[in-house]
Design an enzyme around this catalytic site. Structure first.
Site, PDB file in Angstrom:
ATOM      1  N   GLN A  85       3.286  -6.917   0.345  1.00  0.00           N
ATOM      2  CA  GLN A  85       2.734  -7.459   1.690  1.00  0.00           C
ATOM      3  C   GLN A  85       3.948  -8.646   2.134  1.00  0.00           C
ATOM      4  O   GLN A  85       4.659  -9.001   1.146  1.00  0.00           O
ATOM      5  CB  GLN A  85       1.471  -8.122   1.522  1.00  0.00           C
ATOM      6  CG  GLN A  85       0.299  -7.228   1.663  1.00  0.00           C
ATOM      7  CD  GLN A  85       0.322  -6.398   0.279  1.00  0.00           C
ATOM      8  OE1 GLN A  85       0.648  -7.080  -0.773  1.00  0.00           O
ATOM      9  NE2 GLN A  85      -0.423  -5.237   0.213  1.00  0.00           N
TER      10      GLN A  85
ATOM     11  N   GLU B   2       0.766  -1.049  -0.010  1.00  0.00           N
ATOM     12  CA  GLU B   2      -0.142  -0.108   0.108  1.00  0.00           C
ATOM     13  C   GLU B   2       0.921   1.353   0.023  1.00  0.00           C
ATOM     14  O   GLU B   2       0.427   2.322   0.266  1.00  0.00           O
ATOM     15  CB  GLU B   2      -1.041  -0.067   1.473  1.00  0.00           C
ATOM     16  CG  GLU B   2      -1.948  -1.283   1.146  1.00  0.00           C
ATOM     17  CD  GLU B   2      -2.916  -1.171   2.047  1.00  0.00           C
ATOM     18  OE1 GLU B   2      -3.888   0.010   2.290  1.00  0.00           O
ATOM     19  OE2 GLU B   2      -3.143  -2.036   3.001  1.00  0.00           O
TER      20      GLU B   2
ATOM     21  N   ARG C   3      -7.966   0.902  -5.741  1.00  0.00           N
ATOM     22  CA  ARG C   3      -7.120  -0.035  -5.118  1.00  0.00           C
ATOM     23  C   ARG C   3      -7.489  -1.457  -5.495  1.00  0.00           C
ATOM     24  O   ARG C   3      -8.747  -2.054  -5.016  1.00  0.00           O
ATOM     25  CB  ARG C   3      -7.323   0.385  -3.412  1.00  0.00           C
ATOM     26  CG  ARG C   3      -6.589  -0.804  -2.584  1.00  0.00           C
ATOM     27  CD  ARG C   3      -4.978  -0.866  -2.820  1.00  0.00           C
ATOM     28  NE  ARG C   3      -4.299  -1.987  -1.958  1.00  0.00           N
ATOM     29  CZ  ARG C   3      -3.237  -2.417  -1.973  1.00  0.00           C
ATOM     30  NH1 ARG C   3      -2.413  -1.868  -3.101  1.00  0.00           N
ATOM     31  NH2 ARG C   3      -2.616  -3.461  -1.300  1.00  0.00           N
TER      32      ARG C   3
ATOM     33  N   ASP D  95       6.562  -5.424 -11.207  1.00  0.00           N
ATOM     34  CA  ASP D  95       5.982  -4.937  -9.986  1.00  0.00           C
ATOM     35  C   ASP D  95       5.658  -6.127  -9.071  1.00  0.00           C
ATOM     36  O   ASP D  95       4.964  -6.970  -9.728  1.00  0.00           O
ATOM     37  CB  ASP D  95       4.386  -3.985 -10.107  1.00  0.00           C
ATOM     38  CG  ASP D  95       3.853  -3.573  -9.097  1.00  0.00           C
ATOM     39  OD1 ASP D  95       4.245  -3.402  -7.852  1.00  0.00           O
ATOM     40  OD2 ASP D  95       2.528  -3.098  -9.143  1.00  0.00           O
TER      41      ASP D  95
ATOM     42  N   THR E 208      -0.171   2.256  -8.388  1.00  0.00           N
ATOM     43  CA  THR E 208      -0.556   3.531  -9.089  1.00  0.00           C
ATOM     44  C   THR E 208       0.797   4.116  -9.798  1.00  0.00           C
ATOM     45  O   THR E 208       0.356   4.699 -10.765  1.00  0.00           O
ATOM     46  CB  THR E 208      -1.164   4.551  -7.699  1.00  0.00           C
ATOM     47  OG1 THR E 208      -1.836   4.036  -6.940  1.00  0.00           O
ATOM     48  CG2 THR E 208      -1.380   5.695  -8.427  1.00  0.00           C
TER      49      THR E 208
END
Length: 495
Positions: free
Chosen positions: A247, A69, A215, A243, A74
């Site tokens: 986590q 996050e 998201r 990418d 993005t």
């Protein structure tokens, strides 16, 4: 049994031998044909492998790393929009179910937090709406999966949008939202709540901003390719960006991608100083980010790879501090947590050593005595996005020029009006990262650019991943460094 003459038997034997000889020739011919076909196929495969390898050498491989996050996905979307093709109608519409799910998940998180914080809803009607939302969630139906919710009819019903619109106006919901750092809430919550009346329309097509803010958790390796011009090269430069989910459970995949990497783009959420991890409510997000940064720069497989750090979500950092969040108090808690983790036997020896070093760095560089300069203020204000500068996907040429002029005027205003505490917090975070590098490298070259060898460099950039002009400026700046590193690696002269 009839007798057969010797001559007849000899003739039959000769015929049989002839047949066997012919069959042998046919077998040999068949085997030769199979061998020739196999050789042709093998040569074709070899040519394809050589061709693919040659094409791959044209691409500069970049690795996008950072905790969950932080805004990595993005950033990837922005790269596609800036250097690739614009999103087509199908790609935009494919995001609609996820946008609705973002709205639903955000409201469920707020309603659950209201129960924990003992914050009441303002009316019986609001309670009825809240209960209807919760009845369609995993709170009341634990057997529901995320896919079930994504495809739920409720999320496209008029009742759902009416419930969200009315609940967002409730004072209790607003109060719980103001304490969003105390629980897990998506950054895009308020943005989509404010756009519910647009999103509910049957003819709704997501804008670029909607797609950027939506998201969707990354659980696999995503590869993005694009080409960009370079100031010293006539031909475009080709990039391949990988990418990977940030986590903890996804980081084990990182090592499989370290081969032949030219640069690491490390994305850090500097607004998360008062939040905990979604996967571990006991660990501060900023401390986790510092730990991951330390692990990346000390990984032996990346020792000669340049690290370009994107200090992301500066807009949310500003919003939080202006809303009253105490950065200094949060840092004290982070320092204490690092010290506790350094002596906690449940952590590995390797992790305890990292926490010990982070605690030392935080203790040796107290925030309260840290001071910013005019250059620090200028660097931050120039990076900060102008209000609504990129929210219109269909700006005319005149509109884009006016946006640039507005941004220039806004930056001038920001320089004098920006809260010093916001600038100090962002600048201190960059300073902390440099201190970590100094601890690791034992070398210090300049104030903004660190080099461990002739190949490895460190760069730091303030970013707002949802602002196209900011990301374009940063990527253009990084591009020249990346290409220079790549040319040096393959032994070509660098001008």
């Amino acid at each position: 049994m009839p007798t057969v003459s010797t001559s007849t038997m000899l003739k039959q034997c000769r015929r049989l031998k002839a047949k066997l000889g012919l069959a042998g020739k046919e077998t040999n011919t068949s085997e030769a044909a199979v061998a020739r076909a196999a050789k042709i196929r093998s040569a074709k495969i070899d040519r394809k492998i050589r061709s693919d390898w040659k094409n791959e050498q044209k691409y500069i491989k970049l690795l996008l790393l950072g905790p969950g996050e932080a805004g990595k996905s993005t950033l990837i979307k922005q790269m596609q929009l800036i250097h690739g093709e614009a999103l087509d109608l199908q790609e935009k519409c494919a995001r609609i179910p996820y946008i609705r799910q973002n709205i639903f998940d955000s409201m469920v998180a707020i309603l659950v937090a209201m129960v924990e914080f003992d914050i009441p809803l303002s009316s019986p009607a609001a309670k009825e709406r809240a209960q209807r939302v919760l009845n369609n969630s995993q709170v009341c139906n634990p057997s529901l999966t995320s896919k079930d919710i994504l495809n739920s009819r409720f999320l496209s019903s008029p009742e759902f949008f009416d419930d969200i619109t009315n609940l967002w106006q409730d004072d209790g919901v607003k109060m719980a939202y103001s304490r969003s750092n105390e629980y897990q809430l998506l950054d895009c919550a308020a943005y989509f709540f404010e756009r519910v009346e647009i999103i509910r329309q049957e003819e709704y097509i997501p804008t670029e901003q909607d797609v950027l803010r939506c998201r969707v958790m990354t659980t696999s390796i995503t590869e993005t390719r694009f080409s960009a011009s370079h100031e010293n090269r006539g031909q475009p430069v080709h990039f391949k960006v990988l990418d990977v989910g940030g986590q903890r459970g996804e980081r084990r995949k990182w090592i499989t991608l370290f081969d032949k990497v030219t640069a690491v783009l490390f994305v850090q959420d500097i607004s998360s100083f008062d939040q905990t991890l979604r996967e571990d409510s006991q660990t501060n997000r900023l401390l986790e980010s510092l730990k991951v940064f330390y692990q990346v720069i000390t990984t032996k497989y990346l020792r000669s790879v340049s690290i370009l750090t994107f200090m992301n979500k500066i807009d949310i950092l500003k919003e939080k501090i202006e809303r009253g969040a105490n950065f200094s108090a949060a840092l004290q808690k982070i320092k204490d947590e690092a010290h506790e983790n350094s002596t906690n036997p449940s952590h590995s020896e390797y992790d305890r050593q990292i926490y010990q070093r982070l605690h030392e760095i935080l203790a040796e560089n107290p925030y309260d005595s840290f001071e910013i300069t005019d250059q620090d203020r200028k660097n931050f204000c120039e990076a900060f996005p102008a209000p609504d500068s990129d929210h219109n996907d269909n700006q005319s040429s005149l509109g884009r020029k006016l946006s640039k002029l507005t941004k220039k005027i806004s930056n001038t205003s920001l320089y004098s009006e920006m809260n010093d505490e916001v600038i100090k917090a962002a600048t201190y975070m960059k300073y902390l990262l440099k201190q970590i590098i100094d601890k690791v490298e034992k070398k210090h070259h300049g104030t903004l650019h660190y080099c461990d060898s002739e190949f490895r460099c460190y760069e730091f950039h303030y970013t707002c991943a949802v602002d196209k002009s900011n990301i374009k400026k940063v990527i253009d700046g990084c591009k020249n460094i990346i290409v220079k590193d790549y040319l040096m690696r393959i032994g070509l002269p660098v001008s």
